[in-house]
Enzyme design. Structure first.
Site, mmCIF file in Angstrom:
data_model
loop_
_atom_site.group_PDB
_atom_site.id
_atom_site.type_symbol
_atom_site.label_atom_id
_atom_site.label_comp_id
_atom_site.label_asym_id
_atom_site.label_seq_id
_atom_site.Cartn_x
_atom_site.Cartn_y
_atom_site.Cartn_z
ATOM 1 N N HIS A 150 31.499 46.179 18.444
ATOM 2 C CA HIS A 150 32.473 47.154 18.959
ATOM 3 C C HIS A 150 33.746 47.089 18.123
ATOM 4 C CE1 HIS A 150 35.884 48.144 21.857
ATOM 5 N NE2 HIS A 150 35.291 49.287 21.620
ATOM 6 N N SER A 151 34.262 48.254 17.747
ATOM 7 C CA SER A 151 35.516 48.355 17.002
ATOM 8 C C SER A 151 35.451 47.493 15.734
ATOM 9 C CB SER A 151 36.681 47.963 17.920
ATOM 10 O OG SER A 151 37.917 48.173 17.301
ATOM 11 N N MET A 152 36.399 46.563 15.562
ATOM 12 C CA MET A 152 36.438 45.750 14.338
ATOM 13 C C MET A 152 35.257 44.788 14.250
ATOM 14 S SD MET A 152 38.964 46.818 12.550
ATOM 15 C CE MET A 152 39.333 45.555 11.341
ATOM 16 N N THR A 179 33.791 51.909 15.413
ATOM 17 C CA THR A 179 34.273 51.030 14.339
ATOM 18 C C THR A 179 34.923 51.861 13.232
ATOM 19 O OG1 THR A 179 32.570 49.372 14.752
ATOM 20 C CG2 THR A 179 33.552 49.379 12.571
#
Length: 907
Positions: A150-152, A179
């Site tokens: 998730h995300s970074m 991301t």
């Protein structure tokens, strides 16, 4: 524009995921060496209820999946995936099941501070090795791990492949959620931008090595204002086709935009992910399949085009139509059939020979949303029934209220009939519709309105036909700065109950469609804007597909939406706003130094900002350079001077640069700089008033700029910067400067009041005492002239201090993430390593320590003042040229300008 990005988006259409049993997180013991090297990080195994109890001895037999949280994310966010996967495993009696692991990154702010990204990547590598060891000596032991980031966390997963000792075969599937793959949202330090460059360059240069890794990137759509969806599209790789990027609003059975956090728990999206996981299992190995083609076909099935059928790797080419069903021939070009509680099955056959000359396509829709086959192409038929057929249900596409098939007759020359199967139904009511049509009659061109029409003009089209499908081509809609409101009004001839209409905005060059279901008759508003501009080599046109009700009329009106255009500017370029604000303040600072030369007085910040901060001073030069960089000869000269590429040119190459965008952002920056100046002055007055009520101020003694005491202060703060955190030292000296400015303000107010008081006293005493008149007058005049010059100098100095403080407020804000990161990790390490602002902090401390004790009287007499007054303009130009995509460069330009100010105080 800000309001459009932060508030004016579709409502949250996601359902919440719930756990049926209490979630538990079993901490996995790591090797001592790993635990010692990464004390802040941990690895957990998710479980709930009996499943969690069974796994406490770590005798695992499932398929390992590793979840990586993002910026400030929690390892507990794995629970939505883990819980739904557990329920799905129960449905198949644990024939297959997944073990979900999760990494605790201590909720680090990696989107803002890039110093720990490399550390996180190395820790994940160690975790993968630990996970695979848990399955050693099992019957179906895995050799690789699937990752959900998730995300970074998704970027950290991609960075694994850049590690020297990492084996690419350890990962076979990577799914990323919201991301930012292309570039950081806020490039606040060099470590962050360097990390991105290394990862993206590796993925482009080593594309051949990534053939066995299948990657899916899911973006959140317009609800996600933290990471715009354009950043979540994987860099285009021409060498291989094992990467897929989609927006959640286009994902079948979800059709919902998600915000940055809800993408982790959105039930519709999590269900699509878990269904894909189970379809990816190889029955022989009981692990995720090693076949990259199968992996891509499964992901396409669940995330791009769902045919409303359960996934089959190799569906049978031909099938026999069996069953004692009635065969009915339909010769009409348009056909509707509704049924309810029908106990007899039927086959409806449509002979194609009679339609091929008149029509180009056939369109069928079915409101029964089950997963059984329903439409066939007859290959070998006799006069009454079809003996052998090809299953055309795989050509279908699932929509929210119906499943549809569009077939181009020219592509199926061997078919003699289309067959629709209607099985017996008990308690179900559904409708089937089919029609033959000519493509030209259902395709309509609608030119979009010009950007500068400001919504005053509109494009309009009326669809009068009684067809079931229309394609409205939105001509010249291909840039990200375009934004429109599309109004669709439906009118019907009779008031009978109808199935709802489905409107789909289809963007052919990226999977970012959005779907809206509307009642009939109704008035519907659709926002049309892009996440990604049209690629240069792509000539396809965006379409508005209208899946309509028959005997209804549709009016489509399109207008430019000025607010949404501004919203697009903020969405794509809000990250570079600090550069424009600091540029405005720097120009104002230069203007104040100029007025100090010409009038001997320092002008007020707000007045000087209005006078000096003009976009025509900085913008034309950058535009000229960007234009010239289109020529090879200029690029060669530019590279020979070892100058970095202008940020605007890089953004243009990514199709993310608007006409006049820089002007709009500059003016927005002027506004923010103006109000920040007003806020500073007001705050200073409030603090001073509070100070005056509590403490009687002392008269500040004029002192040398550099004293042993101040030198000790500088050395101690430099030591703090070197041994702990640079941003912490900057913050301390900033507070010290703030305190000093309040002190100067209080002193000037006090002198002013005191001089008025002494004047009043002298006048009162003259009434009572005539003898001392002459002596009192002379004392009064001397005091007044002295106090007036002191007050004037104090006010001039204060105005300069307010501007410098305003500049440094933004530097402190840009360095704040590394300070927060350091404070959060203080229990693990006193020294921030790596520190993005350690060396600059020492320079800032030295500069501010001198400036906070300086006055304008020292600067006025300096020989360097003329140079110091002229430097801020070229620095502002350079800041806008090179700082938009590298915010960490902004303090360097400010430091250089203020270094000259310090020299003016000395020389």
């Amino acid at each position: 524009g800000v309001r459009d990005v932060l508030f004016l988006y579709e409502e949250n259409r996601c359902s919440m995921t719930y756990m049926y049993e209490y979630p538990e997180y079993l901490k996995i013991k790591l090797p001592k060496k790993t635990a010692k090297r990464y004390p802040a990080y941990e690895l957990y195994l998710y479980g709930e209820g009996n499943y969690a109890e069974e796994n406490k001895n770590l005798l695992l037999t499932g398929i390992p999946v590793l979840f990586l949280p993002g910026n400030a994310g929690s390892y507990k966010q794995v629970r939505s995936l883990g819980s739904i996967a557990l329920r799905k495993a129960e449905d198949v009696d644990f024939k297959y099941h997944f073990n979900f692991f999760s990494v605790n990154f201590n909720e680090e702010l990696v989107a803002l501070y890039g110093g720990s990204l490399q550390q996180q990547t190395k820790f994940v590598h160690e975790c993968i090795k630990v996970i695979l060891k848990l399955y050693r000596d099992r019957e179906f032991a895995p050799t690789s791990v699937a990752i959900v980031g998730h995300s970074m966390g998704g970027l950290v997963a991609r960075a694994l492949l850049t590690l020297k000792n990492f084996k690419p075969e350890l990962i076979n599937l990577l799914i990323t959620q919201a991301t930012p793959h292309v570039a950081p949202v806020m490039p606040l330090d060099k470590y962050l931008t360097d990390f991105y460059t290394a990862v993206n360059n590796h993925w482009i240069l080593k594309a051949q090595d990534l053939r066995n890794l299948t990657t899916l990137s899911v973006a959140g759509g317009f609800r996600d204002y933290q990471v715009r969806s354009g950043l979540a599209f994987l860099p285009r790789l021409s060498q291989h086709d094992s990467a897929l990027s989609v927006v959640s609003s286009a994902v079948p059975r979800a059709w919902a935009s998600t915000d940055h956090l809800s993408i982790v728990w959105c039930k519709e999206l999590i269900l699509a992910t878990i269904r894909a996981f189970f379809d990816l299992i190889d029955e022989n190995t009981r692990q995720i399949t090693e076949d990259p083609k199968k992996r891509m076909s499964v992901l396409n099935h669940h995330f791009v085009r769902h045919p409303a059928k359960i996934f089959e790797e190799n569906p049978e080419a031909f099938t026999e139509l069996t069953g004692a069903f009635m065969w009915i021939t339909v010769k009409a070009s348009k056909w509707t059939y509704s049924l309810y509680n029908d106990s007899d099955g039927k086959y409806f056959t449509f002979p194609l020979a009679s339609h091929r000359k008149s029509y180009s396509h056939v369109y069928c829709e079915n409101s029964m949303l089950d997963t059984s086959s329903w439409i066939y192409g007859c290959v070998n038929s006799n006069s009454s029934m079809c003996l052998e057929a090809t299953d055309l249900s795989w050509r279908a596409e699932l929509l929210p209220t119906t499943k549809v098939v569009i077939l181009k007759l020219q592509d199926y020359p061997s078919l003699s009939h289309i067959v629709i199967q209607v099985p017996p139904t008990v308690g179900n009511k559904y409708t089937l519709d089919c029609e033959f049509f000519k493509e030209d009659s259902r395709t309509v061109q609608l030119p979009v309105t010009h950007l500068f029409s400001f919504g005053l003009s509109s494009s309009k089209i009326l669809l009068n036909s009684t067809g079931l499908l229309y394609n409205v081509q939105l001509q010249h809609f291909n840039q990200i700065y375009q934004a429109f409101k599309i109004y669709i009004e439906s009118h019907c001839q009779s008031l009978k109950e109808r199935k709802p209409s489905v409107y789909r905005l289809h963007i052919p060059w990226s999977h970012e469609d959005s779907i809206i279901v509307a009642k009939v008759p109704s008035f519907t508003e659709i926002s049309a804007k892009l996440h990604i501009a049209q690629p240069e080599n792509d000539s396809r046109i965006p379409e508005l597909n209208i899946y309509s009700s028959s005997d209804c009329q549709y009016e489509v009106i399109l207008k430019t939406s000025l607010l949404q255009v501004l919203g697009q500017i903020i969405r794509f370029h809000a990250g570079s706003l600090p550069v424009y604000i600091v540029s405005n303040i720097l120009l104002t600072y230069g203007g104040q130094l100029s007025t100090l030369i010409s009038t001997g007085q320092c002008s007020d910040f707000s007045l000087e900002l209005v006078r000096t901060a003009k976009p025509y001073k900085v913008e034309p030069l950058i535009s000229i350079v960007v234009f010239l960089q289109g020529f090879n000869w200029f690029r060669e000269i530019w590279q020979s001077l070892s100058l970095p590429e202008v940020d605007a040119a890089v953004l243009s190459s990514r199709d993310a640069w608007f006409p006049l965008v820089s002007l709009i952002l500059f003016l927005f920056g002027t506004g923010i700089a103006y109000w920040s100046g007003v806020f500073f002055s007001t705050s200073l007055r409030l603090f001073s008033s509070l100070w005056l009520t509590l403490i009687r101020p002392t008269v500040p003694q004029k002192d040398k700029l550099i004293t042993p005491r101040r030198l000790c202060g500088v050395l101690s703060l430099a030591l703090v910067s070197w041994t702990t955190c640079g941003a912490f030292a900057v913050f301390i000296v900033y507070l010290q400067y703030l305190f000093k400015s309040v002190h100067v303000f209080v002193a000037s107010v006090f002198y002013f009041q005191d001089s008025d008081h002494s004047k009043e006293t002298s006048q009162n005493s003259s009434i009572h005492t005539v003898k001392n008149q002459s002596s009192m007058d002379s004392i009064s005049e001397a005091t007044q002239s002295l106090s007036n010059s002191t007050i004037a100098e104090a006010i001039n100095s204060l105005k300069m201090h307010v501007t410098i403080l305003n500049l440094f407020t933004w530097i402190v804000l840009l360095n704040l993430p590394s300070l927060i990161y350091w404070l959060k990790n203080l229990r693990y390490n006193v020294r921030l390593d790596p520190d993005p602002c350690r060396s600059t902090a020492i320079i800032i401390v030295c500069i501010l320590e001198i400036l906070m004790n300086s006055s304008t009287s020292e600067v006025k007499s300096s020989k360097l003042l003329k140079i110091a007054a002229k430097v801020p303009l070229p620095l502002s130009v350079a800041m806008l040229a090179f700082g938009r995509m590298h915010l960490y460069k902004v303090p360097h330009f400010v430091i250089f300008s203020l270094l000259l100010h310090v020299l003016c105080c000395i020389v």
